[in-house]
Design an enzyme around this catalytic site. Structure first.
Site, PDB file in Angstrom:
ATOM      1  N   ASP A 408      98.046  68.595  48.531  1.00 11.77           N
ATOM      2  CA  ASP A 408      97.891  67.797  49.680  1.00 11.77           C
ATOM      3  C   ASP A 408      96.338  67.551  49.966  1.00 11.77           C
ATOM      4  O   ASP A 408      95.537  68.085  49.545  1.00 11.77           O
ATOM      5  CB  ASP A 408      98.296  68.680  50.936  1.00 11.77           C
ATOM      6  CG  ASP A 408      98.623  67.901  52.232  1.00 11.77           C
ATOM      7  OD1 ASP A 408      98.692  66.562  52.160  1.00 11.77           O
ATOM      8  OD2 ASP A 408      98.864  68.239  53.279  1.00 11.77           O
ATOM      9  N   GLU A 411      92.949  63.087  49.103  1.00 12.38           N
ATOM     10  CA  GLU A 411      92.490  61.394  49.170  1.00 12.38           C
ATOM     11  C   GLU A 411      90.821  61.545  48.576  1.00 12.38           C
ATOM     12  O   GLU A 411      90.430  60.684  47.956  1.00 12.38           O
ATOM     13  CB  GLU A 411      92.780  60.987  50.162  1.00 12.38           C
ATOM     14  CG  GLU A 411      94.137  60.506  50.365  1.00 12.38           C
ATOM     15  CD  GLU A 411      94.869  61.784  50.840  1.00 12.38           C
ATOM     16  OE1 GLU A 411      94.222  62.884  51.328  1.00 12.38           O
ATOM     17  OE2 GLU A 411      96.132  61.768  50.575  1.00 12.38           O
ATOM     18  N   ASP A 485     102.901  61.247  55.165  1.00 12.99           N
ATOM     19  CA  ASP A 485     103.342  61.334  56.485  1.00 12.99           C
ATOM     20  C   ASP A 485     104.150  60.470  56.860  1.00 12.99           C
ATOM     21  O   ASP A 485     103.631  59.520  57.914  1.00 12.99           O
ATOM     22  CB  ASP A 485     102.249  61.751  57.238  1.00 12.99           C
ATOM     23  CG  ASP A 485     101.950  63.265  56.687  1.00 12.99           C
ATOM     24  OD1 ASP A 485     102.251  63.801  56.080  1.00 12.99           O
ATOM     25  OD2 ASP A 485     100.685  63.493  57.324  1.00 12.99           O
TER      26      ASP A 485
HETATM   27  O1  MIG Z   1      98.892  66.440  58.213  1.00  7.50           O
HETATM   28  O2  MIG Z   1      99.665  70.847  55.634  1.00  7.50           O
HETATM   29  O3  MIG Z   1     101.244  65.286  54.173  1.00  7.50           O
HETATM   30  O4  MIG Z   1     103.465  67.106  54.295  1.00  7.50           O
HETATM   31  O5  MIG Z   1     102.925  69.131  56.167  1.00  7.50           O
HETATM   32  C1  MIG Z   1      98.323  67.617  57.853  1.00  7.50           C
HETATM   33  C2  MIG Z   1     100.247  70.081  56.798  1.00  7.50           C
HETATM   34  C3  MIG Z   1      98.122  68.085  56.498  1.00  7.50           C
HETATM   35  C4  MIG Z   1      99.889  66.590  55.432  1.00  7.50           C
HETATM   36  C5  MIG Z   1     100.830  66.536  54.816  1.00  7.50           C
HETATM   37  C6  MIG Z   1     102.082  67.016  55.282  1.00  7.50           C
HETATM   38  C7  MIG Z   1     101.706  68.693  55.363  1.00  7.50           C
HETATM   39  C8  MIG Z   1     100.549  68.740  56.534  1.00  7.50           C
HETATM   40  N1  MIG Z   1      99.311  67.886  55.749  1.00  7.50           N
END
Ligand code: MIG
Length: 781
Positions: A408, A411, A485
């Site tokens: 995650d 980017e 998200d």
């Molecule tokens: O939004 O790790 O897209 O699936 O649950 C903050 C927490 C960071 C973004 C991810 C999401 C995940 C969340 N992360």
């Protein structure tokens, strides 16, 4: 008082300087596989790669070509063209013609406009004009017709056809507004498929800096702009959408065969916070006999959000927990973000500093950005040493019994004004240093590559699974992609269809949205409808955000649970069909989930159709994407279709109204199709026995059909050494009867399911069955 600053160059808009074309052709050079054109203001080359691929490259000031990035799976791509013959050049008054065998090029002498034509396939690219932009970027304006449609472009909101849209390629962590006008999301695939009158071509801009695809401002023409780094455009000549995807994945690679468990149902939540909670969750699935293959651990599992750690209070014995889950047939997939907490007492950070693996400024300071753990450093995945270091860290997870990792924030997302790494941070790039601005869109791909390779090295023959949020062209070689998200909105559910379809057309066969919706609060009806749809998406995970209503299958009482469970089971029933499609995708690059235009390119009714889709070529899924709706319009292409639920045969080539009470997802099977399905027993998954459903229509359109059924152990790499079986299932129909058969194509019969039940569905609604236990057989009905 004015100073000289008043007349600084930026203040004076010299129109003639901005958007400068290359001017007229001065001289051309032909070399093996290449035509080099020197114009008044720059040089460019046409480099032939094959009979269907040609590269248009603007040379740098030193007359060199940009290197292909990691996206390119063809080895030594710049050398490859040298193996092709030298183009024959013909000079004319207005233009220069170059003949690359079946590909003919015409360069306009006055403007350097490039037109390409494939004389066998009949596909073309018309009048591409390159320009250098004032700020150091480049652009190409290309002719199109008002009727030209544009598909692909990876993970973008909006419709299937991108005509009248514009998109930016800059991997972005966009939390809230996944609305049609968002130009950039987490993944950037600078690849578009112009499609006109049933013919498709492909254009891939290999540039991991910021680029933009604008199909709006120059209508009917379109413009592709790159901010930095050079202009390197691959032209793929098609001619069908399928051909283009095959060619594009030849260029950027195909997904490795995932472990079967990765195709199952996955349950996630931000976050399951303790060991007891995770175990109880798995128990609940087992007690309720709802199949489940994986549970995800979001950021709460870590010690203060330090990657490669577990919080010892919440998860006192992760190894035991993972072993217990393994006994229940459930895998654990922990989240791993790129930010490594700046903490002098944290071993991973100390080791990273000692080994010099983090991104730095040109002057040598660590780039420190704020993310979950607070101030953090970011590995420089562009450097092989740093990449190997990151890969090695995964021993921590593998030793605990983990086989899948969820990447995650790659980017990379940073909590600062620009939401990412500073553009002037340097990447080492294996001895060819570049700024982050130039390589931004590669960061997530390189992280997932490191992760995949680290897992693969440690897993001793088991197939790794990596799920990523960010990516660039070629990401399919390392990871599945979820669409980030979204929210528990009906609009986001329906938007997931064109988004995932276009990802499939952009090489990413394995993707899906958070089922039920991530942010905001789901409703029982939305959860039911989304699960019905998700069961037929390549990636099938229910995930929701902290502070939102729970959305496990049973969260809204028994009625909702029972429908949700039925569709999760249906997913497993379809597993043999799905797994065979995944296998096909590893070989051809074709997506498992397809827009109708891919299978029916001559049917204009399919060109903008994205509220329904195909799984493979034979299963048509038409989800209900509105509250309270209990029927919907479904378009059935030419031919006969069988309603999966009622077994009614319906004539296609038209739209029909289909009943869809809450427990029904409109589902159609193409007449003549052969569907290998698993015989389910409660929540028992990936069963030993297979049913072969054969759907007959009324007419002879079903005379002869084939489907290749692929089977192997589902989890190891032994299939690469022959431990698999591929059988051609067939139906042949003539006036005397219907013959259903299986023929061994490849591999080892040992891997075939123990028994197979043939179920013949006749057009009158009756069914006949036959039980076979031989690997090869022929049954006549
Ligand atoms: O939004 O790790 O897209 O699936 O649950 C903050 C927490 C960071 C973004 C991810 C999401 C995940 C969340 N992360």
């Amino acid at each position: 008082m004015e100073t000289s600053e008043s007349i600084k160059p930026d203040n004076v808009q010299t129109k003639s300087m901005s958007d400068r074309g290359l001017g007229s052709v001065q001289r051309v050079e032909a070399q093996p596989g290449r035509l080099i054109v020197h114009a008044e203001r720059g040089s460019f080359g046409l480099l032939q790669l094959s009979s269907t691929m040609l590269r248009v490259v603007l040379c740098g000031p030193d007359a060199t070509w940009p290197d292909g990035t990691i996206a390119i799976a063809i080895q030594d791509v710049s050398e490859r063209s040298r193996q092709q013959p030298e183009p024959a050049v013909v000079d004319e008054i207005d233009s220069v013609h170059a003949d690359f065998g079946v590909i003919r090029a015409r360069i306009d002498r006055a403007t350097c406009g490039i037109s390409l034509h494939h004389c066998e396939l009949g596909t073309k690219l018309e009048n591409l004009e390159l320009r250098r932009l004032n700020d150091g970027g480049y652009s190409a304006v290309i002719d199109a017709k008002p009727t030209t449609r544009f598909y692909g472009l990876g993970e973008k909101p909006g419709e299937l056809n991108k005509r009248y849209d514009a998109y930016t390629m800059w991997n972005s962590d966009v939390y809230a507004p996944h609305v049609p006008e968002m130009e950039a999301l987490y993944v950037s695939i600078p690849f578009v498929i112009p499609f006109d009158e049933g013919k498709a071509t492909g254009l891939f801009l290999d540039n991991p800096g910021r680029s933009r695809f604008d199909f709006r401002s120059r209508t009917p023409n379109y413009e592709i702009t790159a901010d930095t780094g050079g202009f390197d455009l691959y032209v793929l000549f098609g001619s069908t959408v399928k051909d283009v995807v095959v060619q594009y994945t030849e260029l950027t690679g195909r997904m490795p065969l995932p472990p079967k468990w990765a195709l199952g149902y996955h349950q996630s939540r931000y976050s399951y916070e303790t060991q007891e909670e995770v175990l109880a969750l798995a128990e609940a699935f087992r007690t309720k006999q709802i199949p489940l293959d994986a549970i995800y651990l979001d950021i709460h599992y870590m010690d203060g959000y330090r990657v490669f750690t577990f919080d010892s209070g919440r998860f006192p014995d992760p190894k035991a927990m993972i072993a217990q889950l393994a006994e229940m047939g459930v895998k654990v997939v922990p989240i791993v973000d790129p930010g490594v907490k700046q903490d002098a007492e944290y071993a991973v950070y100390r080791d990273g500093v000692a080994k010099d693996v983090f991104c730095k400024s040109l002057e040598g300071d660590l780039f420190i950005g704020e993310v979950w753990p607070g101030k953090s450093a970011f590995p420089d995945f562009t450097d092989d040493t740093a990449k190997a270091w990151w890969a090695d860290q995964h021993a921590f997870y593998v030793d605990l019994g983990i086989q899948g990792i969820w990447n995650d924030m790659n980017e990379p997302a940073v909590f600062n004004d620009i939401k990412t790494m500073e553009p002037h941070v340097m990447h080492r790039n294996n001895g060819k240093p570049k700024t982050h601005r130039e390589l931004h869109n590669l960061y997530g791909l390189l992280m997932s590559k490191a992760t995949y390779e680290g897992l693969q090295r440690k897993l001793a023959g088991e197939r790794p699974f990596v799920l990523t949020r960010a990516g660039y062209a070629g990401i399919q070689r390392y990871a599945a992609v979820w669409t980030g998200d979204n929210r528990s909105f009906w609009e986001h559910m329906s938007m997931a269809i064109p988004m995932v379809l276009n990802m499939g057309l952009s090489g990413i066969a394995f993707s899906g949205p958070d089922v039920g919706g991530f942010a905001h609060h789901t409703t029982p009806e939305l959860l039911v409808r989304w699960t019905q749809m998700g069961a037929f998406f390549p990636f099938f995970r229910n995930h929701s955000a902290i502070g939102t209503l729970r959305q496990e299958p049973w969260s809204f009482g028994p009625e909702t649970e029972s429908i949700v469970a039925t569709y999760i089971r249906l997913r497993y029933e379809f597993m043999p069909y799905l797994y065979s499609l995944f296998r096909e995708s590893t070989i051809t690059g074709l997506p498992v989930m397809r827009p109708l235009v891919m299978e029916y390119p001559d049917d204009p009714a399919t060109y903008d159709l994205a509220d329904q889709f195909l799984l493979g070529s034979d299963v048509l899924v038409a989800p209900i994407c509105k509250p309270g709706e209990t029927c919907r319009k479904v378009y059935l292409p030419q031919g006969e279709w069988v309603n999966y639920w009622t077994k009614e045969v319906v004539e296609g080539g038209r739209s029909i109204l289909v009943d869809a009470p809450l427990d029904i997802l409109p589902l159609f099977v193409r007449a003549g199709a052969i569907l290998p399905l698993a015989v389910m027993d409660g929540d028992a998954r990936h069963g030993e026995s297979i049913a072969m459903d054969v759907y007959l229509g009324n007419t002879g359109s079903t005379d002869r059909r084939r489907f290749v059924l692929y089977e192997d152990d589902g989890h190891s790499f032994h299939y690469t050494e022959g431990d698999f079986v591929e059988r051609q299932l067939g139906i042949d129909r003539d006036p005397s009867g219907v013959t259903v058969s299986a023929r061994l194509l490849n591999g080892n019969p040992k891997f075939a399911a123990n028994s197979l039940q043939v179920r013949l569905h006749r057009a009158d609604g009756t069914m006949e069955t036959a039980q076979v236990s031989d690997v090869e057989f022929q049954v006549t009905f």
